[in-house]
Design a protein around this motif. Structure first.
Motif, short mmCIF file in Angstrom:
data_model
loop_
_atom_site.label_atom_id
_atom_site.label_comp_id
_atom_site.label_asym_id
_atom_site.label_seq_id
_atom_site.Cartn_x
_atom_site.Cartn_y
_atom_site.Cartn_z
N ARG A 34 -15.14 -55.79 -41.71
CA ARG A 34 -15.46 -56.57 -40.51
C ARG A 34 -15.30 -58.07 -40.79
O ARG A 34 -14.77 -58.82 -39.98
N ASP A 35 -15.76 -58.47 -42.00
CA ASP A 35 -15.61 -59.89 -42.39
C ASP A 35 -14.14 -60.29 -42.42
O ASP A 35 -13.75 -61.35 -41.95
N SER A 36 -13.32 -59.39 -43.00
CA SER A 36 -11.92 -59.74 -43.12
C SER A 36 -11.24 -59.80 -41.75
O SER A 36 -10.42 -60.67 -41.48
N ILE A 37 -11.66 -58.91 -40.84
CA ILE A 37 -11.11 -58.96 -39.46
C ILE A 37 -11.52 -60.28 -38.80
O ILE A 37 -10.73 -60.98 -38.17
N GLY A 38 -12.82 -60.65 -39.03
CA GLY A 38 -13.32 -61.90 -38.45
C GLY A 38 -12.54 -63.10 -38.98
O GLY A 38 -12.20 -64.02 -38.23
N THR A 39 -12.20 -63.07 -40.29
CA THR A 39 -11.44 -64.18 -40.88
C THR A 39 -10.06 -64.26 -40.25
O THR A 39 -9.58 -65.35 -39.90
N TRP A 40 -9.43 -63.10 -40.07
CA TRP A 40 -8.08 -63.11 -39.48
C TRP A 40 -8.11 -63.59 -38.03
O TRP A 40 -7.22 -64.35 -37.61
N ILE A 41 -9.12 -63.17 -37.31
CA ILE A 41 -9.23 -63.63 -35.91
C ILE A 41 -9.42 -65.15 -35.89
O ILE A 41 -8.83 -65.88 -35.10
N GLY A 42 -10.28 -65.64 -36.85
CA GLY A 42 -10.51 -67.10 -36.95
C GLY A 42 -9.22 -67.84 -37.22
O GLY A 42 -8.95 -68.87 -36.60
N TRP A 43 -8.40 -67.31 -38.13
CA TRP A 43 -7.11 -67.94 -38.44
C TRP A 43 -6.21 -67.95 -37.21
O TRP A 43 -5.58 -68.95 -36.90
N ALA A 44 -6.18 -66.77 -36.56
CA ALA A 44 -5.24 -66.63 -35.43
C ALA A 44 -5.57 -67.60 -34.31
O ALA A 44 -4.67 -68.15 -33.67
N PHE A 45 -6.87 -67.84 -34.08
CA PHE A 45 -7.24 -68.71 -32.94
C PHE A 45 -7.69 -70.09 -33.39
O PHE A 45 -8.29 -70.84 -32.63
N PHE A 46 -7.40 -70.48 -34.64
CA PHE A 46 -7.74 -71.81 -35.17
C PHE A 46 -9.22 -72.14 -34.93
O PHE A 46 -9.57 -73.24 -34.51
N ALA A 47 -10.08 -71.14 -35.20
CA ALA A 47 -11.51 -71.34 -34.91
C ALA A 47 -12.10 -72.48 -35.73
O ALA A 47 -12.88 -73.29 -35.22
N ASP A 48 -11.70 -72.59 -37.04
CA ASP A 48 -12.25 -73.66 -37.88
C ASP A 48 -11.80 -75.03 -37.38
O ASP A 48 -12.57 -75.98 -37.34
N LEU A 49 -10.50 -75.07 -37.01
CA LEU A 49 -9.96 -76.35 -36.50
C LEU A 49 -10.69 -76.75 -35.22
O LEU A 49 -11.09 -77.91 -35.04
N ALA A 50 -10.90 -75.75 -34.35
CA ALA A 50 -11.59 -76.04 -33.08
C ALA A 50 -13.00 -76.51 -33.33
O ALA A 50 -13.48 -77.47 -32.69
N SER A 51 -13.67 -75.88 -34.31
CA SER A 51 -15.05 -76.29 -34.57
C SER A 51 -15.10 -77.70 -35.17
O SER A 51 -15.97 -78.51 -34.82
N GLY A 52 -14.12 -78.04 -36.05
CA GLY A 52 -14.06 -79.40 -36.61
C GLY A 52 -13.80 -80.43 -35.53
O GLY A 52 -14.43 -81.49 -35.49
N LEU A 53 -12.85 -80.11 -34.61
CA LEU A 53 -12.53 -81.05 -33.53
C LEU A 53 -13.71 -81.23 -32.58
O LEU A 53 -13.97 -82.33 -32.10
N ALA A 54 -14.44 -80.13 -32.36
CA ALA A 54 -15.61 -80.21 -31.47
C ALA A 54 -16.63 -81.17 -32.06
O ALA A 54 -17.23 -82.00 -31.35
N LEU A 55 -16.81 -81.08 -33.39
CA LEU A 55 -17.78 -81.98 -34.05
C LEU A 55 -17.32 -83.43 -33.93
O LEU A 55 -18.08 -84.33 -33.60
N THR A 56 -15.99 -83.65 -34.17
CA THR A 56 -15.45 -85.01 -34.08
C THR A 56 -15.65 -85.59 -32.68
O THR A 56 -16.11 -86.72 -32.51
N PHE A 57 -15.32 -84.77 -31.67
CA PHE A 57 -15.46 -85.27 -30.29
C PHE A 57 -16.92 -85.51 -29.93
O PHE A 57 -17.24 -86.45 -29.22
N SER A 58 -17.83 -84.69 -30.47
CA SER A 58 -19.24 -84.89 -30.13
C SER A 58 -19.71 -86.23 -30.70
O SER A 58 -20.52 -86.92 -30.09
N TYR A 59 -19.18 -86.62 -31.89
CA TYR A 59 -19.55 -87.93 -32.45
C TYR A 59 -18.95 -89.07 -31.64
O TYR A 59 -19.53 -90.13 -31.52
N MET A 60 -17.75 -88.83 -31.07
CA MET A 60 -17.11 -89.89 -30.28
C MET A 60 -17.96 -90.27 -29.07
O MET A 60 -17.95 -91.40 -28.63
#
Ligand code: SF4
Ligand code: SF4
Length: 188
Positions: free
Chosen positions: A5-31
């Motif tokens: 399940r973890d590995s499926i979650g990691t692949w889904i995260g990669w496919a939808f750029f979840a980490d990138l989206a979460s980083g950008l969300a943090l950046t925009f919240s600081y802006m």
């Protein structure tokens, strides 16, 4: 099962750029959050907490006499060898410093001199505005140390300030406003 399940979650995260989206969300919240940049020294000034170790000051007793008994313990314990004490005895046989100098350009502001003093005669206060173009100006003598500001009862806030270049580049500050500095930089 949980590893799959973890590995499926990691692949889904990669496919939808979840980490990138979460980083950008943090950046925009600081802006769009309140700025924590202090307009020092033109508009604001930080008042340190009483535990802050700033410029040293020498204390007087209730009769107005200098408390220092020129035992030289502070000079001996100082790791930077930046305190010089020359003692003298007055007509009553009491010791006082004829010369007491601290080279603040070499000082670490470790507070050991304050801890070692048996007469509670020296302490590190909250003053931090003593920069100079000449290291000679940073050697502070006995009389100047007696006139330095002591510890304030409060601190830890930002006050309105104004730079006064005519009076030896002083930063004048007025009353605290209760501005909570840490609340603005520590996000929940
Ligand atoms: S604060 Fe530390 S380094 Fe500075 S004068 Fe005192 S003992 Fe020396
Ligand atoms: S400041 Fe304290 S430790 Fe230093 S010489 Fe004076 S009495 Fe002694």
């Amino acid at each position: 099962m949980s590893r799959a399940r973890d590995s499926i979650g990691t692949w889904i995260g990669w496919a939808f750029f979840a980490d990138l989206a979460s980083g950008l969300a943090l950046t925009f919240s600081y802006m769009f959050s309140k700025s924590v940049t202090m307009q020092y020294p033109d508009k604001e000034k930080w008042l340190p907490y009483p535990r802050y170790r700033g410029h040293h000051f020498l204390k007087r007793d209730d009769e107005g006499e200098i408390k220092c008994v020129a035992c030289e313990l502070c000079a001996r314990i100082c790791p930077c060898d930046c305190i010089e004490v020359v003692p003298y005895e007055d007509e009553k046989g009491s010791r006082h410093p004829a010369k007491f100098e601290i080279d603040t350009a070499r000082c670490l502001f470790c507070g050991l001199c304050e801890d070692a003093c048996p007469a509670d005669a020296i302490a590190l206060g909250q003053q931090y505005e003593f920069a100079s173009f000449s290291s000679r100006d940073l050697v502070i003598g006995r009389d100047d140390l007696l006139g330095k500001p002591g510890k304030a009862a409060t601190g830890g806030g930002v006050v309105p300030a104004r730079l006064n270049t005519e009076q030896d580049v002083l930063v004048a500050a007025s009353e605290p406003q209760g501005y909570n500095w840490w609340q603005n930089i520590r996000r929940k």
